[in-house]
Design a protein around this motif. Structure first.
Motif, mmCIF file in Angstrom:
data_model
loop_
_atom_site.group_PDB
_atom_site.id
_atom_site.type_symbol
_atom_site.label_atom_id
_atom_site.label_comp_id
_atom_site.label_asym_id
_atom_site.label_seq_id
_atom_site.Cartn_x
_atom_site.Cartn_y
_atom_site.Cartn_z
ATOM 1 N N ASN A 83 -0.961 6.486 5.159
ATOM 2 C CA ASN A 83 -1.809 5.350 4.621
ATOM 3 C C ASN A 83 -2.821 5.361 5.390
ATOM 4 O OD1 ASN A 83 0.452 4.345 2.900
ATOM 5 N ND2 ASN A 83 1.311 3.731 4.687
ATOM 6 N N PRO A 84 -4.396 5.446 4.898
ATOM 7 C CA PRO A 84 -5.485 5.177 5.454
ATOM 8 C C PRO A 84 -5.586 3.685 6.080
ATOM 9 C CG PRO A 84 -5.799 6.272 3.623
ATOM 10 C CD PRO A 84 -4.347 5.863 3.436
ATOM 11 N N SER A 85 -6.265 3.314 7.199
ATOM 12 C CA SER A 85 -6.179 2.024 7.739
ATOM 13 C C SER A 85 -7.141 0.999 6.956
ATOM 14 C CB SER A 85 -6.660 2.117 9.092
ATOM 15 O OG SER A 85 -7.966 2.763 9.083
ATOM 16 N N ILE A 114 -7.315 0.718 3.666
ATOM 17 C CA ILE A 114 -6.654 0.386 2.529
ATOM 18 C C ILE A 114 -5.868 -0.944 2.974
ATOM 19 C CG2 ILE A 114 -4.742 0.864 0.546
ATOM 20 C CD1 ILE A 114 -7.302 2.485 0.347
ATOM 21 N N MET A 173 1.233 11.204 1.560
ATOM 22 C CA MET A 173 0.080 11.204 1.927
ATOM 23 C C MET A 173 -0.389 10.347 3.218
ATOM 24 S SD MET A 173 -1.673 10.183 -1.736
ATOM 25 C CE MET A 173 -3.232 10.423 -1.107
ATOM 26 N N ILE A 221 0.997 -1.061 -0.104
ATOM 27 C CA ILE A 221 -0.093 -0.246 0.103
ATOM 28 C C ILE A 221 0.820 1.128 -0.008
ATOM 29 C CG2 ILE A 221 -2.112 -1.024 1.208
ATOM 30 C CD1 ILE A 221 -0.936 0.442 3.659
ATOM 31 N N GLY A 255 -0.391 5.453 0.241
ATOM 32 C CA GLY A 255 -1.380 6.514 0.340
ATOM 33 C C GLY A 255 -2.569 5.711 0.099
ATOM 34 N N PHE A 256 -3.521 6.141 -0.880
ATOM 35 C CA PHE A 256 -4.805 5.667 -1.156
ATOM 36 C C PHE A 256 -4.645 4.463 -2.189
ATOM 37 C CE2 PHE A 256 -6.285 9.307 1.177
ATOM 38 C CZ PHE A 256 -7.573 9.000 1.782
ATOM 39 N N TYR A 257 -3.445 4.151 -2.615
ATOM 40 C CA TYR A 257 -3.194 3.125 -3.467
ATOM 41 C C TYR A 257 -2.878 1.682 -2.928
ATOM 42 C CZ TYR A 257 -3.232 7.412 -6.586
ATOM 43 O OH TYR A 257 -3.413 8.400 -7.097
ATOM 44 N N GLU A 270 3.343 7.299 -0.058
ATOM 45 C CA GLU A 270 2.961 7.172 1.384
ATOM 46 C C GLU A 270 3.785 8.250 2.303
ATOM 47 O OE1 GLU A 270 6.402 4.377 1.082
ATOM 48 O OE2 GLU A 270 4.599 4.762 -0.124
#
Length: 79
Positions: free
Chosen positions: A48-50, A52, A46, A14, A16-18, A43
């Motif tokens: 890393n949102p959990s 993802i 941005m 992962i 960021g949002f990818y 990352e």
């Protein structure tokens, strides 16, 4: 070790949002294709949102089951 024992690797990452998920078999050169030298990950900018991480992990589980059961189309060599 993976090449020595001919064990497939279900890879996930992962940034960021990818997210990336692929299945790598012995002899595949997928990781060298994905990662170029001197590449800085998104990352760093941005975070890393959990959610993802959970999404990529669930896709990895699905790929693992497809390998074990020999059913479905694997995410192999899909660039």
């Amino acid at each position: 070790m993976q090449k020595k024992f001919n064990i497939p690797l279900v890879y996930g990452a992962i940034g960021g949002f990818y997210g990336q998920v692929t299945t790598i078999f012995s002899g595949d050169d997928t990781l060298n294709f994905l990662y170029k030298k001197d590449q800085i990950g998104i990352e760093k900018k941005m975070g890393n949102p959990s959610f993802i991480l959970a999404l990529v992990a669930s896709i990895e589980c699905s790929e693992s089951l497809k390998c074990l059961l020999d059913k479905g189309e694997l995410l192999r060599k899909k660039y």
